[in-house]
Scaffold this active site. Structure first.
Site, short mmCIF file in Angstrom:
data_model
loop_
_atom_site.label_atom_id
_atom_site.label_comp_id
_atom_site.label_asym_id
_atom_site.label_seq_id
_atom_site.Cartn_x
_atom_site.Cartn_y
_atom_site.Cartn_z
N GLY A 33 -47.24 35.02 -18.37
CA GLY A 33 -48.54 34.80 -19.02
C GLY A 33 -49.67 34.61 -18.05
O GLY A 33 -49.47 34.57 -16.84
N ASN A 34 -50.85 34.51 -18.59
CA ASN A 34 -52.06 34.22 -17.83
C ASN A 34 -52.56 32.84 -18.23
O ASN A 34 -52.62 32.54 -19.43
CB ASN A 34 -53.18 35.21 -18.22
CG ASN A 34 -53.10 36.50 -17.48
OD1 ASN A 34 -52.01 36.99 -17.18
ND2 ASN A 34 -54.24 37.06 -17.17
N ARG A 35 -52.94 32.06 -17.25
CA ARG A 35 -53.53 30.77 -17.59
C ARG A 35 -54.98 30.95 -18.00
O ARG A 35 -55.67 31.85 -17.51
CB ARG A 35 -53.48 29.84 -16.38
CG ARG A 35 -52.06 29.42 -16.05
CD ARG A 35 -52.05 28.38 -14.97
NE ARG A 35 -52.76 27.16 -15.38
CZ ARG A 35 -52.88 26.11 -14.60
NH1 ARG A 35 -52.38 26.10 -13.38
NH2 ARG A 35 -53.51 25.03 -15.04
N VAL A 101 -56.27 38.30 -20.69
CA VAL A 101 -55.18 39.13 -21.19
C VAL A 101 -54.20 39.43 -20.04
O VAL A 101 -54.63 39.83 -18.96
CB VAL A 101 -55.73 40.47 -21.74
CG1 VAL A 101 -54.61 41.32 -22.32
CG2 VAL A 101 -56.83 40.23 -22.78
#
Ligand code: CTP
Ligand code: CA
Length: 231
Positions: A33-35, A101
């Site tokens: 994921g992306n923070r 995203v």
């Protein structure tokens, strides 16, 4: 007589805004994921509501609390975020991609937990690229008045300065406004203060703002209102 729309310049307009990171499953319990704190997006949603807009937030993974009363749709993956944004874009007058995203997702999300195969055994995961949602939204405006906004946090490198990268990105995406943040001079991730430059779809400067996330939100909505009144 007092103009009832003076303090509510976005009355009658619908804003769709994506906020937070996306989570791309590797298996039933793990993700890439992306923070994203979500704070700039929430500040924008709050300011747009205050200006009278009907706001819908498409919210992924966040590290801050959403403002009370926010009308939101929760999403997990980039593909879910894309579906929700493309659907909301049909009724939105203003579209803002404030989400972080994930650029890639695992080519296959395993049905079962990935198991270690032995001591000191590494693992290779194949990733595929996620679609560019902002470029898609900018390329499929429902009408010429619809305003599409994106964000870009850049660093300079051997090939170009941060703003040069941002200008290239602005031209690639084709959004009406790209909010450029220089990562080297701003502690963007979770910071209270921000310094940004607003670029148009040709990479030209529309304006700039410095201050809290609320100040940046107000300045961005001023730019959006100016663009709309010119159309
Ligand atoms: N964005 C998007 N879809 C993606 C990736 C990014 O809509 N798959 C949006 C982000 O929400 C943001 C803008 O595009 O508004 C810029 O994101 P950024 O990550 O800077 O752009 P990328 O095209 O992913 O380029 P880079 O390779 O520099 O990460
Ligand atoms: Ca990216």
């Amino acid at each position: 007589a007092a103009d009832p729309t003076a303090n509510r310049p976005l009355a009658g307009l619908r804003v769709a805004i994506s906020i937070g990171g996306t989570r791309e499953p590797l298996d039933p319990v793990r993700f890439i994921g992306n923070r994203s704190s979500g704070r700039q997006g929430f500040a924008l949603a709050t300011e747009a509501s205050r200006r009278g807009a009907d706001v819908v937030a498409i919210v992924g993974s966040i590290e801050s609390h959403p403002p009370r009363g926010l009308n939101s749709i929760r999403v997990g993956t980039a593909l879910e975020l894309r579906d929700a944004m493309l659907s909301e874009a049909q009724r939105a007058d203003i579209i803002i991609m404030a989400a972080a995203v994930a650029d890639f997702r695992p080519a296959v999300a395993g049905e079962h937990k990935l198991k270690k195969t032995g001591p000191d055994q590494g693992e290779t995961v194949e990733l595929v690229q996620n679609p560019d949602i902002l470029a898609e939204l900018a390329g499929s405006r429902r009408d010429s008045a619809q305003v599409v906004v994106g964000f870009a946090a850049e660093t300079g490198d051997a090939s170009a300065s941060a703003i040069e990268h941002a200008r290239d990105k602005a031209r690639r995406k084709g959004a009406d406004v790209l909010v450029f943040n220089d990562v080297a001079t701003n502690d963007v991730f979770g910071a209270a203060n921000n310094s940004v430059v607003f670029l148009d779809g040709r990479g030209a400067e529309l304006g700039a703002a410095t201050g809290t996330k609320a100040d940046v939100a107000a300045a961005l909505l001023d730019v959006v209102q100016t663009l709309r009144s010119a159309r």
